[in-house]
Design an enzyme around this catalytic site. Structure first.
Site, PDB file in Angstrom:
ATOM      1  N   ARG A   4      -7.354  -3.578  -6.029  1.00  0.00           N
ATOM      2  CA  ARG A   4      -8.048  -4.087  -5.019  1.00  0.00           C
ATOM      3  C   ARG A   4      -8.804  -5.408  -5.521  1.00  0.00           C
ATOM      4  O   ARG A   4      -9.400  -5.467  -6.705  1.00  0.00           O
ATOM      5  CB  ARG A   4      -8.738  -3.387  -4.456  1.00  0.00           C
ATOM      6  CG  ARG A   4      -7.774  -2.213  -3.437  1.00  0.00           C
ATOM      7  CD  ARG A   4      -8.429  -1.312  -2.740  1.00  0.00           C
ATOM      8  NE  ARG A   4      -8.802  -0.134  -3.399  1.00  0.00           N
ATOM      9  CZ  ARG A   4      -9.086   1.119  -2.672  1.00  0.00           C
ATOM     10  NH1 ARG A   4      -9.196   1.259  -1.494  1.00  0.00           N
ATOM     11  NH2 ARG A   4      -9.041   2.149  -3.440  1.00  0.00           N
ATOM     12  N   THR A  10      -3.832   9.199  -7.084  1.00  0.00           N
ATOM     13  CA  THR A  10      -4.676   7.936  -7.178  1.00  0.00           C
ATOM     14  C   THR A  10      -6.046   8.170  -7.406  1.00  0.00           C
ATOM     15  O   THR A  10      -6.952   7.265  -7.651  1.00  0.00           O
ATOM     16  CB  THR A  10      -4.212   6.818  -5.912  1.00  0.00           C
ATOM     17  OG1 THR A  10      -4.952   7.697  -4.950  1.00  0.00           O
ATOM     18  CG2 THR A  10      -3.107   6.613  -5.834  1.00  0.00           C
ATOM     19  N   TYR A  37       2.611   1.578   4.614  1.00  0.00           N
ATOM     20  CA  TYR A  37       1.176   1.868   4.613  1.00  0.00           C
ATOM     21  C   TYR A  37       0.765   1.889   6.299  1.00  0.00           C
ATOM     22  O   TYR A  37       0.193   2.649   6.606  1.00  0.00           O
ATOM     23  CB  TYR A  37       0.251   1.204   3.720  1.00  0.00           C
ATOM     24  CG  TYR A  37      -1.279   1.546   3.728  1.00  0.00           C
ATOM     25  CD1 TYR A  37      -1.633   2.722   3.158  1.00  0.00           C
ATOM     26  CD2 TYR A  37      -2.191   0.497   4.228  1.00  0.00           C
ATOM     27  CE1 TYR A  37      -3.219   3.027   3.386  1.00  0.00           C
ATOM     28  CE2 TYR A  37      -3.690   0.757   4.509  1.00  0.00           C
ATOM     29  CZ  TYR A  37      -4.091   1.907   3.798  1.00  0.00           C
ATOM     30  OH  TYR A  37      -5.409   2.312   3.854  1.00  0.00           O
ATOM     31  N   ASP A  84      -6.662  17.818  -3.217  1.00  0.00           N
ATOM     32  CA  ASP A  84      -6.172  16.530  -3.810  1.00  0.00           C
ATOM     33  C   ASP A  84      -5.276  16.598  -4.758  1.00  0.00           C
ATOM     34  O   ASP A  84      -5.103  17.693  -5.407  1.00  0.00           O
ATOM     35  CB  ASP A  84      -7.380  15.931  -4.355  1.00  0.00           C
ATOM     36  CG  ASP A  84      -7.192  14.145  -4.683  1.00  0.00           C
ATOM     37  OD1 ASP A  84      -6.247  13.975  -5.191  1.00  0.00           O
ATOM     38  OD2 ASP A  84      -7.936  13.437  -3.981  1.00  0.00           O
TER      39      ASP A  84
HETATM   40  P1  NAD Z   1      -8.048   6.521  -3.287  1.00  0.00           P
HETATM   41  O1  NAD Z   1      -6.831   6.289  -3.710  1.00  0.00           O
HETATM   42  O2  NAD Z   1      -9.222   6.163  -4.182  1.00  0.00           O
HETATM   43  O3  NAD Z   1      -8.068   7.914  -2.520  1.00  0.00           O
HETATM   44  C1  NAD Z   1      -7.116   8.615  -2.063  1.00  0.00           C
HETATM   45  C2  NAD Z   1      -7.136  10.021  -2.563  1.00  0.00           C
HETATM   46  O4  NAD Z   1      -6.058  10.758  -1.912  1.00  0.00           O
HETATM   47  C3  NAD Z   1      -6.569  10.130  -4.107  1.00  0.00           C
HETATM   48  O5  NAD Z   1      -7.659  10.914  -4.617  1.00  0.00           O
HETATM   49  C4  NAD Z   1      -5.374  10.594  -4.096  1.00  0.00           C
HETATM   50  O6  NAD Z   1      -5.135  11.257  -5.476  1.00  0.00           O
HETATM   51  C5  NAD Z   1      -5.286  11.394  -2.926  1.00  0.00           C
HETATM   52  N1  NAD Z   1      -3.966  11.570  -2.409  1.00  0.00           N
HETATM   53  C6  NAD Z   1      -2.975  10.890  -1.992  1.00  0.00           C
HETATM   54  N2  NAD Z   1      -1.844  11.297  -1.678  1.00  0.00           N
HETATM   55  C7  NAD Z   1      -1.968  12.859  -1.502  1.00  0.00           C
HETATM   56  C8  NAD Z   1      -1.329  13.854  -1.225  1.00  0.00           C
HETATM   57  N3  NAD Z   1      -0.005  13.824  -0.639  1.00  0.00           N
HETATM   58  N4  NAD Z   1      -1.879  14.942  -1.279  1.00  0.00           N
HETATM   59  C9  NAD Z   1      -3.195  15.367  -1.700  1.00  0.00           C
HETATM   60  N5  NAD Z   1      -3.963  14.029  -2.135  1.00  0.00           N
HETATM   61  C10 NAD Z   1      -3.418  12.849  -2.084  1.00  0.00           C
HETATM   62  O7  NAD Z   1      -8.329   5.771  -1.784  1.00  0.00           O
HETATM   63  P2  NAD Z   1      -9.533   5.355  -0.867  1.00  0.00           P
HETATM   64  O8  NAD Z   1     -10.019   4.162  -1.104  1.00  0.00           O
HETATM   65  O9  NAD Z   1     -10.709   6.419  -1.229  1.00  0.00           O
HETATM   66  O10 NAD Z   1      -9.069   5.588   0.550  1.00  0.00           O
HETATM   67  C11 NAD Z   1      -9.378   6.930   0.912  1.00  0.00           C
HETATM   68  C12 NAD Z   1      -8.662   6.880   2.582  1.00  0.00           C
HETATM   69  O11 NAD Z   1      -9.428   5.879   3.175  1.00  0.00           O
HETATM   70  C13 NAD Z   1      -7.292   6.527   2.590  1.00  0.00           C
HETATM   71  O12 NAD Z   1      -6.504   7.278   3.653  1.00  0.00           O
HETATM   72  C14 NAD Z   1      -7.179   5.079   2.922  1.00  0.00           C
HETATM   73  O13 NAD Z   1      -6.073   4.949   3.690  1.00  0.00           O
HETATM   74  C15 NAD Z   1      -8.361   5.100   3.717  1.00  0.00           C
HETATM   75  N6  NAD Z   1      -8.827   3.761   3.649  1.00  0.00           N
HETATM   76  C16 NAD Z   1      -9.714   2.975   2.886  1.00  0.00           C
HETATM   77  C17 NAD Z   1      -9.929   1.732   2.960  1.00  0.00           C
HETATM   78  C18 NAD Z   1     -10.754   1.146   1.464  1.00  0.00           C
HETATM   79  O14 NAD Z   1     -11.447  -0.078   1.595  1.00  0.00           O
HETATM   80  N7  NAD Z   1     -11.140   2.261   0.571  1.00  0.00           N
HETATM   81  C19 NAD Z   1      -9.837   1.089   3.866  1.00  0.00           C
HETATM   82  C20 NAD Z   1      -9.188   1.495   4.803  1.00  0.00           C
HETATM   83  C21 NAD Z   1      -8.780   2.833   4.992  1.00  0.00           C
HETATM   84  N1  UDP Z   2      -6.631 -10.655  -3.935  1.00  0.00           N
HETATM   85  C1  UDP Z   2      -6.689 -11.572  -4.649  1.00  0.00           C
HETATM   86  N2  UDP Z   2      -7.035 -11.357  -5.929  1.00  0.00           N
HETATM   87  C2  UDP Z   2      -6.715  -9.908  -6.416  1.00  0.00           C
HETATM   88  C3  UDP Z   2      -6.553  -9.042  -5.528  1.00  0.00           C
HETATM   89  C4  UDP Z   2      -6.440  -9.192  -4.185  1.00  0.00           C
HETATM   90  O1  UDP Z   2      -7.021 -12.735  -4.423  1.00  0.00           O
HETATM   91  O2  UDP Z   2      -6.487  -9.983  -7.824  1.00  0.00           O
HETATM   92  C5  UDP Z   2      -6.420 -10.813  -2.277  1.00  0.00           C
HETATM   93  C6  UDP Z   2      -5.372 -10.469  -1.425  1.00  0.00           C
HETATM   94  O3  UDP Z   2      -4.255 -11.164  -1.640  1.00  0.00           O
HETATM   95  C7  UDP Z   2      -5.995 -10.197  -0.007  1.00  0.00           C
HETATM   96  C8  UDP Z   2      -7.648  -9.722  -0.547  1.00  0.00           C
HETATM   97  O4  UDP Z   2      -7.667 -10.326  -1.696  1.00  0.00           O
HETATM   98  O5  UDP Z   2      -6.024 -11.467   0.668  1.00  0.00           O
HETATM   99  C9  UDP Z   2      -7.785  -8.126  -0.193  1.00  0.00           C
HETATM  100  O6  UDP Z   2      -7.052  -7.408  -0.955  1.00  0.00           O
HETATM  101  P1  UDP Z   2      -7.157  -6.165  -1.429  1.00  0.00           P
HETATM  102  O7  UDP Z   2      -5.953  -5.732  -2.114  1.00  0.00           O
HETATM  103  O8  UDP Z   2      -8.384  -5.648  -1.995  1.00  0.00           O
HETATM  104  O9  UDP Z   2      -7.011  -5.519   0.002  1.00  0.00           O
HETATM  105  P2  UDP Z   2      -6.067  -5.609   1.469  1.00  0.00           P
HETATM  106  O10 UDP Z   2      -5.216  -6.770   1.153  1.00  0.00           O
HETATM  107  O11 UDP Z   2      -5.532  -4.282   1.465  1.00  0.00           O
HETATM  108  O12 UDP Z   2      -7.045  -5.938   2.683  1.00  0.00           O
END
Ligand code: NAD
Ligand code: UDP
Length: 342
Positions: free
Chosen positions: A186, A35, A145, A31
């Site tokens: 989020r 983030t 993204y 990592d």
């Molecule tokens: P997060 O930001 O908490 O974790 C992402 C991690 O990746 C962080 O620790 C960050 O430092 C690391 N990172 C980013 N770029 C990097 C790089 N170039 N090299 C090494 N490390 C790097 O996010 P999360 O919510 O834990 O998401 C994790 C994964 O799951 C992501 O790929 C995200 O797209 C995917 N995902 C998450 C959700 C969700 O709701 N949390 C939904 C859909 C997909």
């Molecule tokens: N959202 C909101 N208030 C906030 C943050 C997000 O109403 O303070 C809304 C945002 O516009 C979206 C939904 O909540 O419609 C989910 O947002 P999030 O950023 O968690 O995830 P994503 O949009 O990637 O699904």
């Protein structure tokens, strides 16, 4: 089993590291802490089967010794984060994914991609099935993204087809729980932090847009099933219970017993209107479905945030607002703030 988890210091990755260690696997977490944070790994850093390797996987991904699984989770994931790091997001979805695939190929390891419901964009069909190709604006604000993840899926399939890499693609829907950063932007973390701070909950648009929120423990169980299966996917992983953002605000206010109201803001540009997974594939192929209700999951997340009051309080001024705001809508024109029935 020896697993390499890219992005393992993040919200989901750290829980995955913990779950793998708990069942006796060996974990190498890579990592760059862009983030994520080391505090998420506090319980594992001293574990004999755990190694932390700081590095940017878009530049290089080399891990000494045998590798059985590479789970590629590295990527900014919250909209404010990927707007802050647009080029890095594209890089980790493309070069980072290729570096992770090459590591898997060199070791004949299984490769798991953390893709996302964002590949469906602003979907035209409900609920979203894996056979739906999506509705994504390739030059819109979310494209850094969405397109990075779509490219990552294409790359993974190319390695599966032309290099015989054992690939598994998960499309993860909105997941929440402990270890989300209070200020990451989020909706769940924003609402809980705002409710605990006594600040109004920031609803973007009129709150009628929907998401389907999965508790992190459920999701991690699904990732383990994906790792252990030979499934290529893509497979949706998420909770099929759809809620409006307005309903979510009501749940958070009730469970925090907060007297905060809500405040309407402009909807971010191209914010998806509805999102809900069809999890038929996950049920059939992985024998997986979520078990934790949104209320129970929010309660556990509130408890976690309550234990971190100073962090939550200091997030008050830094919570990222809506990015790339769209045109003023009815709610934002009419309501600067309002009370919400619990
Ligand atoms: P997060 O930001 O908490 O974790 C992402 C991690 O990746 C962080 O620790 C960050 O430092 C690391 N990172 C980013 N770029 C990097 C790089 N170039 N090299 C090494 N490390 C790097 O996010 P999360 O919510 O834990 O998401 C994790 C994964 O799951 C992501 O790929 C995200 O797209 C995917 N995902 C998450 C959700 C969700 O709701 N949390 C939904 C859909 C997909
Ligand atoms: N959202 C909101 N208030 C906030 C943050 C997000 O109403 O303070 C809304 C945002 O516009 C979206 C939904 O909540 O419609 C989910 O947002 P999030 O950023 O968690 O995830 P994503 O949009 O990637 O699904």
């Amino acid at each position: 089993m020896r697993a390499v988890i890219t992005g393992g210091a993040g919200f989901l990755g750290s829980h995955l590291c913990g779950a793998l260690l708990a069942r006796g696997d060996t974990v190498v977490c890579v990592d760059n802490l862009s983030t994520g944070r080391l505090a998420n790994l506090a319980g594992y850093l001293q574990h004999p089967a755990f190694t932390f390797q700081e590095g940017d996987v878009s530049e290089l991904l080399e891990v000494a010794g045998p590798v059985d699984v590479v789970a590629h989770l590295a990527s900014p994931a919250s909209p404010p984060d990927y707007h802050r790091f647009p080029l890095e997001t594209l890089a980790v979805g493309s070069r980072g994914t290729e570096n992770a695939l090459r590591l898997a190929e060199r070791n004949s390891a299984r490769f798991i991609l953390a893709s996302t419901s964002e590949v469906y964009g602003d979907p035209a069909i409900h609920p979203q099935t894996e056979s739906y190709w999506g509705n994504v604006n390739p030059v819109g604000p979310r494209s850094v993204y969405d397109e990075a993840k779509r490219f990552a899926e294409a790359l993974a399939m190319a390695y599966a087809r032309s290099r015989n890499v054992n690939v598994g693609i998960m499309r993860i829907f909105n997941t929440f729980g402990p270890r989300m950063r209070a200020e990451d932007g989020r909706v769940v973390s924003n609402f809980i932090a705002q409710a605990l701070n006594g600040d109004p909950l920031t609803i973007y648009g009129d709150g009628s847009q929907t998401r389907s929120f999965c508790y992190v423990d459920d999701l991690v169980r699904g990732i383990l099933r994906m790792i252990d299966s030979g499934a290529t996917g893509p497979i949706n992983l998420g909770n099929p219970v759809e809620k409006t953002v307005y309903e979510l605000a009501g749940i958070v206010l009730k469970l925090t017993e907060s007297s905060s109201g809500v405040q309407f803001h402009r909807l971010p540009l191209e914010d998806p209107v509805r999102r809900c997974p069809d999890i038929g594939q996950a049920m059939q192929v992985l024998g997986w479905q979520p078990e934790v209700s949104i209320e129970a999951g929010i309660q556990r997340t509130v408890d976690y945030f309550r234990l971190r009051r100073s962090e939550v309080a200091s997030a008050a001024g830094t919570i990222a607002g809506p990015q790339f705001e769209g045109a003023a809508n009815e709610a934002s024109r009419n309501a600067a703030s309002a009370a919400i029935p619990a």
